[in-house]
Design a protein around this motif. Sequence first.
Motif, mmCIF file in Angstrom:
data_model
loop_
_atom_site.group_PDB
_atom_site.id
_atom_site.type_symbol
_atom_site.label_atom_id
_atom_site.label_comp_id
_atom_site.label_asym_id
_atom_site.label_seq_id
_atom_site.Cartn_x
_atom_site.Cartn_y
_atom_site.Cartn_z
ATOM 1 N N LEU A 287 -0.607 -2.689 -4.014
ATOM 2 C CA LEU A 287 -1.942 -3.081 -3.545
ATOM 3 C C LEU A 287 -2.797 -1.823 -3.506
ATOM 4 O O LEU A 287 -2.551 -0.910 -2.718
ATOM 5 N N THR A 288 -3.814 -1.808 -4.378
ATOM 6 C CA THR A 288 -4.611 -0.582 -4.544
ATOM 7 C C THR A 288 -6.082 -0.844 -4.243
ATOM 8 O O THR A 288 -6.511 -1.994 -4.080
ATOM 9 N N GLU A 289 -6.849 0.235 -4.217
ATOM 10 C CA GLU A 289 -8.300 0.093 -4.082
ATOM 11 C C GLU A 289 -8.862 -0.813 -5.173
ATOM 12 O O GLU A 289 -9.868 -1.483 -4.977
ATOM 13 N N ILE B 264 -6.572 0.536 2.329
ATOM 14 C CA ILE B 264 -5.643 1.047 1.316
ATOM 15 C C ILE B 264 -5.472 2.550 1.493
ATOM 16 O O ILE B 264 -4.358 3.069 1.506
ATOM 17 N N ASN C 223 -3.348 3.409 4.501
ATOM 18 C CA ASN C 223 -1.950 3.004 4.486
ATOM 19 C C ASN C 223 -1.159 3.510 3.293
ATOM 20 O O ASN C 223 0.063 3.442 3.284
ATOM 21 N N ALA C 224 -1.858 3.999 2.288
ATOM 22 C CA ALA C 224 -1.129 4.520 1.131
ATOM 23 C C ALA C 224 -0.558 5.905 1.415
ATOM 24 O O ALA C 224 0.302 6.372 0.696
ATOM 25 N N LEU D 242 -11.198 -6.608 4.679
ATOM 26 C CA LEU D 242 -10.186 -5.781 4.005
ATOM 27 C C LEU D 242 -10.908 -4.903 2.996
ATOM 28 O O LEU D 242 -11.478 -5.402 2.021
ATOM 29 N N GLU E 52 -11.417 -0.839 0.929
ATOM 30 C CA GLU E 52 -10.725 0.301 0.336
ATOM 31 C C GLU E 52 -10.168 1.219 1.424
ATOM 32 O O GLU E 52 -9.159 1.890 1.226
ATOM 33 N N ALA F 199 1.723 1.842 -3.506
ATOM 34 C CA ALA F 199 0.540 2.387 -4.188
ATOM 35 C C ALA F 199 0.418 3.879 -3.917
ATOM 36 O O ALA F 199 0.028 4.648 -4.794
ATOM 37 N N THR G 33 -11.439 -9.724 1.387
ATOM 38 C CA THR G 33 -12.146 -8.853 0.450
ATOM 39 C C THR G 33 -13.533 -9.415 0.135
ATOM 40 O O THR G 33 -14.480 -8.653 -0.075
ATOM 41 N N TYR H 95 -7.728 -3.618 -6.303
ATOM 42 C CA TYR H 95 -7.716 -5.022 -5.876
ATOM 43 C C TYR H 95 -8.951 -5.334 -5.033
ATOM 44 O O TYR H 95 -9.606 -6.362 -5.210
ATOM 45 N N ILE H 96 -9.263 -4.411 -4.133
ATOM 46 C CA ILE H 96 -10.430 -4.609 -3.262
ATOM 47 C C ILE H 96 -11.698 -4.641 -4.110
ATOM 48 O O ILE H 96 -12.547 -5.526 -3.957
ATOM 49 N N ALA H 97 -11.815 -3.675 -4.996
ATOM 50 C CA ALA H 97 -13.034 -3.573 -5.804
ATOM 51 C C ALA H 97 -13.239 -4.833 -6.642
ATOM 52 O O ALA H 97 -14.346 -5.357 -6.740
ATOM 53 N N THR I 72 0.835 -1.201 0.000
ATOM 54 C CA THR I 72 0.000 0.000 0.000
ATOM 55 C C THR I 72 0.872 1.254 0.000
ATOM 56 O O THR I 72 0.501 2.262 -0.605
#
Lengths: 410, 410
Positions: free
Chosen positions: A397-399, B402, B405-406, B397, B399, A319, B316, A401-403, A316
């Motif tokens: 690891l970005t938003e 992310i 932590n980004a 986990l 958004e 990212a 996720t 991946y979650i989406a 992250t």
Amino acid sequence: MSTAVSPLAPKSSPTLPAIAGVRLATAAAGIRYKGRTDVLLAAFDEGTSVAGVLTRSLCPSAPVEWCRDRLAGGAIRALVVNSGNANAFTGKRGRAATALTAEITAQAVGCPEAEIFLASTGVIGEPLDATRFAGVMDGLVSAGRGDAWAAAAQAIMTTDTFPKLATRTAEIGGVTVTINGIAKGAGMIAPDMATMLAFVATDAAIAAPALQALLADAVERSFNCVTVDGDTSTSDTLLAFATGKAGNAPVADAADPALAGFAAAFEALLVELAQLVARDGEGARKFVTVEVEGAESDLSARKIALSIANSPLVKTAIAGEDANWGRVVMAVGKAGEPADRDRLSIRFGDIRVAHEGERDPSYDEAVTSAYMKEEEITIGVDLGLSAGRARVWTCDLTEGYIAINADYRS
Amino acid sequence: MSTAVSPLAPKSSPTLPAIAGVRLATAAAGIRYKGRTDVLLAAFDEGTSVAGVLTRSLCPSAPVEWCRDRLAGGAIRALVVNSGNANAFTGKRGRAATALTAEITAQAVGCPEAEIFLASTGVIGEPLDATRFAGVMDGLVSAGRGDAWAAAAQAIMTTDTFPKLATRTAEIGGVTVTINGIAKGAGMIAPDMATMLAFVATDAAIAAPALQALLADAVERSFNCVTVDGDTSTSDTLLAFATGKAGNAPVADAADPALAGFAAAFEALLVELAQLVARDGEGARKFVTVEVEGAESDLSARKIALSIANSPLVKTAIAGEDANWGRVVMAVGKAGEPADRDRLSIRFGDIRVAHEGERDPSYDEAVTSAYMKEEEITIGVDLGLSAGRARVWTCDLTEGYIAINADYRS
């Protein structure tokens, strides 16, 4: 599911030449997706040898078990791959589906079921309706072509945003041979294995045990050095095929000096495919290389490199284009491998950010932050202990991946 | 950094009573944050015993090394905790900062430096300016109060969205004793240790070796069973203090039957604090309990439970309210622990979704999906092998993780 192509995709995809003795065809069997191909048949001439590396998951898919039982035979006539359904955790019905797929294929191709290999990728736990293959198999056999690699790479995709192809040539005893490979995989990517599915074919004449030895060695420095999220699939399958049509004198021993050039090209191709998988990591915006040196051993170096590459906090930070090397320290510390904080050096690209256990005296936040904006980031760690080294590839690891993963099934 | 309180925070925070022999005070030393407290001094009466469990990171912070060197002494007069800077990977300057902090504190409190314990949490790799403590230390000593627990829990927060407090009472030989605990931690949370910082004080009279044995045992079923992101901090510190002011006959042996009630209350308090950490997981919207039974051993069960709880794909899916039990199968398979796919059962809450290696015949997507919308989710796995069991806590986990932590450093 994602639709935009990964920003890390190569600008262009190579055109793969035909491999003598291989015929590829794809079809839309309606396994799960609408309006796209989802089945690949690769048919091979008699005398083709096969080698493979399969997931170490203790809950493997039915096709993985099928392949594991048949690899010792060393011979292949057909490979059937479907996307959309992994045929994993499907119990007796899963085994029945593999048996039916093999039966349908053996009849169409005209070969023993023992020389048919299977791979499936997609959702876990849904029964796979193998009768759907019956309607398309004869057409696949008659449509087979030696150069249909791009279509093959397309048909096996799931959350992939681009098809993954690579090709190399090499010489064996003065004879030029070709190696083609395709792969798919974008998440649930970790050693061992690194990608869900990869298939490599050559026209070289190499006996199955020698091909197996080459593959097992090269996979340690390619697919087992790539990770997206640290998760290991139930279905990971890497198979290699050698048709023997190139005309080289058959090679029976992986240590035969005649194979040196081939082995190097084979490994380079596997590395390229593995990197393509990291470049298509779900939601990835940055391609990350982690280089560890000075470890107690190569294996120790790889464990530390993977600890860094799999850390959500490191990923992250990348990212966020944040030169947060403290999280690299954390990931080294948690790896459980020999490390001495006070000998540790860390660099981002060529910029040394930490040295001998503290921030580098010349550390410049502006210079480092500028580097973090690049699309390809290298994290270097020198443990200062011994000569062990390793290199692994991953992505941020970005938003995204979650989406992608929060609603994969829906 | 996040500002909204976690939706999983308890509706109210308990009011902790005073603990005789403990004086707490907080101050704003300007270590990193503006307009908030960032230093806690806990001063203890002479005769207070101390026990501790520290991070297993091989790159620990300077305060962790300081505490490790002093735990064998078993005695404590003062604990200094700062937030905003972890004093980790700060080399010789880090050691100098711990020494200076201890010197300042020893003078103000009037005790040997060997009886001072330190903890720091925050950014890694930035030098900690310990001279800032000099300006506030005398004030902290004079302002100490036995009941300032809420302020103490506030001062040690970093990305936490709510302070974490718990209290219990127990009887030892007919004498009522009190146990208070505070914790902080929201990310970089994994065994061992689970939280970055936790402190537990009691007025019971328990010798340091007995307190250490109780703590080491209870931590296995509390803090070592909670995970947010699988990352292990360089700074994780759990310390327990026993002032002996309650008047019970001093207990020297952890196995003394007189301690049974105390041990149970002590463990329950540690479990409550550990769960509060998972409830404040960065970006968390769901509190997840993973229960594994039927494993070869309790340790094997815990490894499998953590493999599930740490899987980005499982986490996720929960964030997406998706009953994707196939990912639970994947996580069991990758744990590397004994498992037989065809004996595996999986449930979400009380809904059995998979049984004997395939989807449960009575599986109902609508019912399961409705369950996944709840705020507290339980994943149950029965391996069907033996009697090993474990329970771990985590969060989903999202958004939000992310986003937090980004850009933590910026």
